[in-house]
Design an enzyme around this catalytic site. Structure first.
Site, PDB file in Angstrom:
ATOM      1  N   PRO A  93      -1.610   6.409  -9.953  1.00 42.92           N
ATOM      2  CA  PRO A  93      -2.098   5.290 -10.773  1.00 42.92           C
ATOM      3  C   PRO A  93      -2.146   5.579 -12.268  1.00 42.92           C
ATOM      4  CG  PRO A  93      -3.882   6.221  -9.432  1.00 42.92           C
ATOM      5  CD  PRO A  93      -2.618   6.888  -8.992  1.00 42.92           C
ATOM      6  N   GLU A 120      -7.456  12.736  -2.705  1.00 36.94           N
ATOM      7  CA  GLU A 120      -7.863  12.543  -4.101  1.00 36.94           C
ATOM      8  C   GLU A 120      -6.698  12.688  -5.071  1.00 36.94           C
ATOM      9  OE1 GLU A 120     -10.730  11.346  -5.240  1.00 36.94           O
ATOM     10  OE2 GLU A 120     -11.112  11.114  -3.093  1.00 36.94           O
ATOM     11  N   ARG A 158      17.953  -3.332  -3.688  1.00 37.45           N
ATOM     12  CA  ARG A 158      18.536  -4.678  -3.798  1.00 37.45           C
ATOM     13  C   ARG A 158      19.363  -4.865  -5.067  1.00 37.45           C
ATOM     14  NH1 ARG A 158      15.699  -8.458  -6.614  1.00 37.45           N
ATOM     15  NH2 ARG A 158      16.219 -10.266  -5.343  1.00 37.45           N
ATOM     16  N   ASP A 173      16.673 -13.516 -11.180  1.00 35.35           N
ATOM     17  CA  ASP A 173      15.329 -13.156 -10.741  1.00 35.35           C
ATOM     18  C   ASP A 173      14.338 -13.031 -11.884  1.00 35.35           C
ATOM     19  OD1 ASP A 173      15.719 -12.989  -8.046  1.00 35.35           O
ATOM     20  OD2 ASP A 173      16.224 -10.852  -8.062  1.00 35.35           O
TER      21      ASP A 173
HETATM   22  N1  SAH Z   1      -8.010   9.972  -7.384  1.00 37.81           N
HETATM   23  C1  SAH Z   1      -6.809   9.339  -7.810  1.00 37.81           C
HETATM   24  C2  SAH Z   1      -6.296   8.348  -6.781  1.00 37.81           C
HETATM   25  C3  SAH Z   1      -5.836   8.991  -5.501  1.00 37.81           C
HETATM   26  S1  SAH Z   1      -5.222   7.799  -4.417  1.00 37.81           S
HETATM   27  C4  SAH Z   1      -7.044   8.598  -9.122  1.00 37.81           C
HETATM   28  O1  SAH Z   1      -8.098   8.027  -9.287  1.00 37.81           O
HETATM   29  O2  SAH Z   1      -6.134   8.548  -9.965  1.00 37.81           O
HETATM   30  C5  SAH Z   1      -4.223   8.759  -3.340  1.00 37.81           C
HETATM   31  C6  SAH Z   1      -2.737   8.750  -3.626  1.00 37.81           C
HETATM   32  O3  SAH Z   1      -2.262   7.430  -3.601  1.00 37.81           O
HETATM   33  C7  SAH Z   1      -2.326   9.307  -4.974  1.00 37.81           C
HETATM   34  O4  SAH Z   1      -2.139  10.693  -4.908  1.00 37.81           O
HETATM   35  C8  SAH Z   1      -1.027   8.578  -5.256  1.00 37.81           C
HETATM   36  O5  SAH Z   1       0.102   9.274  -4.756  1.00 37.81           O
HETATM   37  C9  SAH Z   1      -1.167   7.274  -4.502  1.00 37.81           C
HETATM   38  N2  SAH Z   1      -1.462   6.128  -5.361  1.00 37.81           N
HETATM   39  C10 SAH Z   1      -2.661   5.519  -5.515  1.00 37.81           C
HETATM   40  N3  SAH Z   1      -2.567   4.484  -6.373  1.00 37.81           N
HETATM   41  C11 SAH Z   1      -1.285   4.414  -6.767  1.00 37.81           C
HETATM   42  C12 SAH Z   1      -0.582   3.554  -7.672  1.00 37.81           C
HETATM   43  N4  SAH Z   1      -1.180   2.576  -8.333  1.00 37.81           N
HETATM   44  N5  SAH Z   1       0.739   3.784  -7.851  1.00 37.81           N
HETATM   45  C13 SAH Z   1       1.370   4.781  -7.211  1.00 37.81           C
HETATM   46  N6  SAH Z   1       0.740   5.634  -6.352  1.00 37.81           N
HETATM   47  C14 SAH Z   1      -0.569   5.458  -6.135  1.00 37.81           C
END
Ligand code: SAH
Length: 239
Positions: A93, A120, A158, A173
């Site tokens: 994220p 996490e 795609r 698109d």
């Molecule tokens: N503690 C982290 C979130 C971990 S969520 C934080 O707050 O930043 C667990 C996993 O989900 C992450 O390691 C990641 O690979 C994936 N993930 C979560 N949200 C994501 C997003 N918005 N985009 C891409 N991968 C995501």
């Protein structure tokens, strides 16, 4: 023969793949060999007899963190196979937001390596020690990177030549020209008392495309002022 566009997915849950990518457009293209999927189980790179891939976070706090040493072994093995031209993304994220221009540039390349986190997240040192870019699906938190990997691969596949029957369907698109798409209609001509915009029945191609452009602009302006501002800037050559 040139190798097809390849998605390498590093995951603790390899059975999630191809999942939805085995169906419909992407699935048919996979069977035809237009693209290739290599799913790799991170657990196979665990060192000890317990096959552990994670540990508790230094500094305390809830949950588990994926270990840098285990992830590095998995990434190094795949990077050697995929070659230096293949970008490596960690899905998280905090990353660069995934968007249509990034999808386009991936589609023009040879493939992508996608590292899926869980719990996490991952040990930060991996991101410093390897040429890995963090890429995000959006401003929300998934429980794992896998749904993000599925979404990214679907988006890129795609765009590959020969995947959609008619390349024009992609060109119109949302986001392709910096605008959201115009509204679409099909049969029946009248439904619950609602008709279809007259112009679409006129057979007048110029008027239709003008109407569609106006609609696309209006939708973008009202729903996504951020996109609209960028679009106006590019259109008027000020950016
Ligand atoms: N503690 C982290 C979130 C971990 S969520 C934080 O707050 O930043 C667990 C996993 O989900 C992450 O390691 C990641 O690979 C994936 N993930 C979560 N949200 C994501 C997003 N918005 N985009 C891409 N991968 C995501």
């Amino acid at each position: 023969m040139v190798a097809p566009w390849t998605a390498w997915v590093l995951t603790l849950f390899p059975t999630m793949f191809p999942g939805p990518l085995g169906e419909s457009l992407a699935g048919a293209a996979l069977k035809k060999g237009i693209w290739r999927l290599e799913t790799v189980d991170i657990r196979g790179f665990a060192g000890d007899k317990h096959r552990s891939v994670d540990d508790t976070p230094f500094g305390g706090g809830p949950g588990m963190v994926l270990r840098a040493d285990v992830l590095a072994r998995s990434v190094d093995g795949i990077a050697a196979d995929a070659g230096p031209e293949t970008p490596i993304f960690y899905l998280g994220p905090r990353g660069r937001p995934f968007d249509q221009p990034l999808a386009r540039s991936l589609a023009e390349g040879v493939g992508v390596v996608l590292l899926c986190g869980r719990f996490e997240g991952i040990d930060e040192r991996l991101l410093e020690a390897r040429p890995i870019e963090e890429v995000s699906l959006g401003d929300f938190v998934l429980s794992g990177g896998e749904p993000a990997a599925l979404a990214i691969i679907d988006t890129v596949v795609r765009l590959l030549p020969g995947v959609t029957g008619d390349p024009r369907s992609v060109a119109d698109d949302s986001f392709e020209r910096g605008l959201l798409e115009y509204p679409q209609y099909t049969r029946p001509r009248e439904w619950e008392g609602r008709t279809v915009p007259e112009v679409l029945l006129s057979g007048h191609h110029e008027r239709i495309s003008e109407w569609r452009r106006e609609q696309a602009e209006r939708t973008t302006r009202t729903r996504r002022p951020d996109l609209w501002e960028r679009y106006v800037g590019t259109r008027d050559g000020t950016r």
